[in-house]
Write an enzyme that holds these catalytic residues in place. Structure first.
Site, PDB file in Angstrom:
ATOM      1  CB  SER A  69      29.631  12.248   2.643  1.00  0.00           C
ATOM      2  OG  SER A  69      28.288  11.877   2.472  1.00  0.00           O
ATOM      3  CG  ASP A 174      17.265  19.086 -10.885  1.00  0.00           C
ATOM      4  OD1 ASP A 174      16.030  19.129 -11.076  1.00  0.00           O
ATOM      5  OD2 ASP A 174      17.987  18.171 -11.304  1.00  0.00           O
TER       6      ASP A 174
HETATM    7  C1  GLA Z   1      16.622  15.844 -14.218  1.00  0.00           C
HETATM    8  C2  GLA Z   1      17.515  16.987 -14.674  1.00  0.00           C
HETATM    9  C3  GLA Z   1      16.710  18.265 -14.902  1.00  0.00           C
HETATM   10  C4  GLA Z   1      15.486  18.015 -15.770  1.00  0.00           C
HETATM   11  C5  GLA Z   1      14.713  16.784 -15.270  1.00  0.00           C
HETATM   12  C6  GLA Z   1      13.578  16.414 -16.188  1.00  0.00           C
HETATM   13  O1  GLA Z   1      16.128  16.093 -12.947  1.00  0.00           O
HETATM   14  O2  GLA Z   1      18.496  17.234 -13.702  1.00  0.00           O
HETATM   15  O3  GLA Z   1      17.530  19.254 -15.478  1.00  0.00           O
HETATM   16  O4  GLA Z   1      15.822  17.904 -17.116  1.00  0.00           O
HETATM   17  O5  GLA Z   1      15.564  15.665 -15.127  1.00  0.00           O
HETATM   18  O6  GLA Z   1      12.578  17.361 -16.129  1.00  0.00           O
END
Ligand code: GLA
Length: 373
Positions: A69, A174
Site C-alpha cells: 500500500s 458506509d
Molecule cells: C461510522 C460507521 C457507520 C455509521 C456512522 C455514523 O461511519 O461506520 O456505520 O454508524 O459511523 O452514522
C-alpha cells in the site's frame, strides 16, 4: 481519485509485472442521517471523487498473496493456506486480508494474487476509507477469480469483513453508501428494510473540512453509543429505536439514553426533509446545522474541533455545516458561502484556539464503485 496510470505504475514498480484488474472505490460523505444505520433509521450519503484504487494481477501464479500500500511501509506476504487458518489480523492489513478471508470462508476458490493499494483519501477522516478499501478488495478479488457476485453480495461481504476481521462493529451505512453509489446522486437508505433508492443532488460539489483529529472506530466511543442505543431500544421494547414514537422515547427515565433516542428520531425526520428539499432543488442546509447540534448535544459524538469548524463556517457565511461519520473527530461538510473565505476564517479560529491546522478540499459528488481496468 488517484490517476489510474499512477496506480498501475505503483503496481508495476512493486511487482515487476502487468496487472489484470483495477477497481476504484470512492469515499463517502454522509449528507445527513448520522448514527441512524444501526438504529433501523434513514440516511442520505453521497460518494465523492476521492477514494482508493486497488490494482491486482496474477503475480507468482501460486498460492501467495502479496500486497503493498502506498501509505504503509510494510508489505503483506502470506500463503492462502495460512490465511485459511488465520482468524485474527492486526495493523492495516486486516482490511485487506479480511476482505479475502470472507471469500475463503464462503468457500470461493481463490488463487494467489499481487495487490497494490493507492489512495487519496485520508485514513480516519470520517470519509469511510476502511469500507472503501474492503469493497474494492472484495470486488477486485472476485473479478480476478471469475467469481460472479451481485452488488448486494459484495456489500454484505465487505460489511461482514469489517465486523469480523477488522474489529469494527459498524453499521451498514458506509458499505451501502459506496457499494450502491451513483455519480451525482445521493443514496436514500432505509435501514429498517435494508432498501435503498437514489435521488438527484441539486449541486455538484461540497466543501469538506477535515479536523485532522482521527480516531479509529474500534477505539471506544462508537461502541459505547451502539450499546446505549441497544439499551434504549430494549427499554422501548422495539427492535430498533427508529420503530418508536417521540412520545414513547420521552418516557425513557435515563436522561442520556433519552437524548440518544431523540437524536435518532429527529435525525430520521431530517433525512426525509432533506430528500424533499433535494427534489425541489434546495440544499437542506438548515437541517445540516440542526443535525450537528443534535450530534453535539444529544448524541454527544462531536468534539471541540468539529464544533469549531461548524460554528466558524456559519460565521463566515456558510448556510449549513455538520460533522460526518462516526464522530470524535473526522471531517465536516459545509454548504453555501464562499469556500475561500470560509477556509480563511476557520484557519484563523483554529490558530487562535490553539488547535492543529485542519485540511480543506472541494469534493465533486460523482464517485462510484467501478472497474477501471
Ligand atoms: C461510522 C460507521 C457507520 C455509521 C456512522 C455514523 O461511519 O461506520 O456505520 O454508524 O459511523 O452514522
Amino acid at each position: 481519485m488517484i490517476d489510474l496510470s499512477d496506480a498501475v505504475g505503483f503496481f508495476r514498480a512493486n511487482f515487476d509485472t502487468d496487472p489484470s484488474t483495477a477497481i476504484e472505490s470512492p469515499g463517502r460523505i454522509n449528507y445527513i442521517g448520522e448514527h441512524t444505520d444501526y438504529n433501523g433509521g434513514l440516511a442520505l450519503p453521497i460518494a465523492i471523487d476521492r477514494g482508493i484504487t486497488v490494482v491486482v494481477g496474477d503475480g507468482l501464479r501460486g498460492t501467495k498473496i502479496r500486497a503493498t500500500s502506498a501509505g504503509q511501509r510494510s508489505i503483506v506476504d502470506i500463503d492462502l493456506d495460512d490465511l485459511v487458518s488465520t482468524t485474527v489480523f492486526d495493523g492495516w492489513s486486516r482490511y485487506l486480508l479480511g476482505g479475502i478471508k470472507v471469500l475463503l470462508d464462503e468457500g470461493y476458490p481463490i488463487r494467489g494474487v499481487d495487490i497494490s493499494i493507492s489512495s487519496d483519501l485520508q485514513l480516519g477522516s470520517g470519509l469511510s476509507s476502511s469500507a472503501a478499501l474492503l469493497l474494492a478488495v472484495v470486488y477486485a478479488i472476485t473479478l480476478h477469480n471469475d467469481i460472479n457476485l451481485s452488488r448486494d453480495e459484495v456489500v454484505e461481504l465487505a460489511h461482514r469483513a469489517e465486523g469480523q476481521y477488522a474489529g469494527a462493529n459498524v453499521g451498514y451505512l458506509d458499505h451501502y453508501a459506496i457499494g450502491f453509489a451513483m455519480p451525482r446522486r445521493a443514496t436514500f437508505i432505509d435501514f429498517s428494510t435494508m432498501s435503498h433508492s437514489s435521488c438527484e443532488i441539486p449541486f455538484d460539489e461540497l466543501l469538506v473540512v477535515d479536523s485532522n483529529v482521527h480516531h479509529s472506530i474500534s477505539s471506544g466511543g462508537y461502541g459505547e453509543r451502539r450499546r446505549e442505543c441497544e439499551r434504549a431500544a430494549e427499554i422501548l421494547n422495539r427492535r430498533f429505536i427508529s420503530g418508536a414514537s417521540v412520545e414513547e422515547v420521552q418516557t425513557i427515565a435515563d436522561v442520556e439514553l433519552r437524548l440518544r433516542a431523540m437524536h435518532v428520531l429527529e435525525e430520521n425526520a431530517r433525512v426525509e426533509e432533506v430528500r424533499n428539499e433535494f427534489s425541489q432543488g434546495k440544499t437542506g442546509a438548515r437541517m445540516l446545522l440542526d443535525s450537528h447540534k443534535s450530534l453535539r448535544d444529544q448524541f454527544r459524538v462531536s468534539c471541540p474541533e468539529t464544533d469549531l469548524i461548524v460554528e466558524s463556517s456559519i460565521e463566515a457565511g456558510a448556510e449549513g455545516a455538520r460533522m460526518v461519520g462516526g464522530g470524535f473527530g473526522g471531517s465536516c461538510i459545509v454548504v453555501g458561502g464562499d469556500p475561500s473565505n470560509i477556509e480563511r476564517v476557520v484557519r484563523s479560529k483554529f490558530a487562535s484556539g490553539g488547535f492543529g491546522p485542519p485540511s480543506f478540499f472541494i469534493a465533486a459528488l460523482d464517485g462510484s464503485l467501478k472497474r477501471v481496468l
